[in-house]
Design a protein around this motif. Sequence first.
Motif: not given
Length: 446
Positions: A57-62, A428-435, A45-53, A221-227
């Motif tokens: 979000i990491l890209l959006a932050e940068l 960013c628009k749908y999947l992230g927030p809804l997910g 699950l962790y890997l799935v979350f890192v490589f999707t949402i 996943a968020f904590f680890s990516l620092s996002v």
Amino acid sequence: MHEREQWKSRTGFILAAAGSAVGLGNVWRFPYLAGEHGGGVFLALYLVFVFTIGISILLAELTIGRAAKRQPAGAFRVLGGGRWHAAGYFGVAAAFFVLSFYSVVGGWTLAYIVKAVSGGLDGATAAGAGQTFTTLIADPLKPLAYHGAFMALTIVVVLRGVASGIEATSKLLMPALFILLLVLVGRAVTLPNAGAGLAFYLQPDFQKVTGATVIAALSQAFFSLSVGLGAMITYGSYLSMRESLPKSAAWIAVIDSGVAFLAGLMIFAAVFAFGLDPAAGPGLTFVTLPTIFGQMPGGPLFAVAFFVLLAVAALTSAVSLLEVAVAYLIDEHGVSRSGAALLLGVIIFILGIPSSLSLGVWRDFTLFGLGVMDFMDGATTKVIMPLGSILLSLFAGWVVYPRLARELMHLRSGERIAIPLRVWGIVCKYLGPLGIVWIMAAGLFF
Ligand code: PHE
């Protein structure tokens, strides 16, 4: 106005950002959560979350950081107008709280360096290592002194400024940590009976999934990516226009999850080989590692080297947390770098004291049924950071997407963009927030 600092090179930036991502989250938090949440399913699950949402979000932050050239509070205001201002404060505050308990654990790594150097870990057995850890965290004063020392180091690096302080440290020590980790994985997986640990870790049993597992994996996943709190916005703000951000985000995610994966491999092979309990909680890494060192030739040397590198990895993450709040005072209130770093560092140290004591003398004091440290960790990683990520994702997808996409496209000449931008926009628009909403709701109701 003074010119904004910039990273010296692309590799330097990637290592610094990876230095923020790779830290105690990978070596301490990931293995103990995986151990509590069924091993393999948690990893999957962790890997799935890192490589999707997570990566979106990491890209959006940068991208937001680079476009705005500000820390989160300023970035939301500059790009989105006054209405979005508050979203950034959220991040600044979260960075503050995360660092308060992060530094306590950072202090433990310093304590372990001292123990390793003075021979206190030599020939450790599982029972002995467990005792050593419990005695350390229950002591009323020692962990506080180490927490103070860790914060002091963090302040010193932030004082020296972004490029010379943060970038230089990461560039040298990140690769060293990676290599040492590989050596230790080699030792751990060749221990007798390591196979049971590998099966626990690598064969997901999806029947074990509960709402709590899903939330824990997402928040990790968020904590680890620092996002989720703007650390990557802040680091992105020191970037020049040359870098390809999708590529950088992909690198950071691969390095970060790679280190977590290796740390898990090392810990679970050893946990099963030594007959330890994988669900032992926050002490897991601190008990397992000394036991591995006790079982290898040259163990005491490896122990010193490893805890030094772990402390440095923790430091480069802590630095990125402090940098968020320091950059805020510099950008928005014109405070000097040194004044901001000192003031905030001391406040965060004081804020961390109850977390540290909650593992010893203040054990019986609870907030919402949790000890102070668990409360701080839960409130930031399960509530504030996911909420921060929802806001960030909505902001990136609905408010600034056209501008960000244009900026990223501009790089396309000659450079391949690894993540198709449209998919990114949709996430960013749908999947992230809804997910995130769905996952948090699932955790509450199932
Ligand atoms: N990612 C860091 C770690 O894994 C912790 C961190 C979280 C740093 C959020 C910055 C922002 O240790």
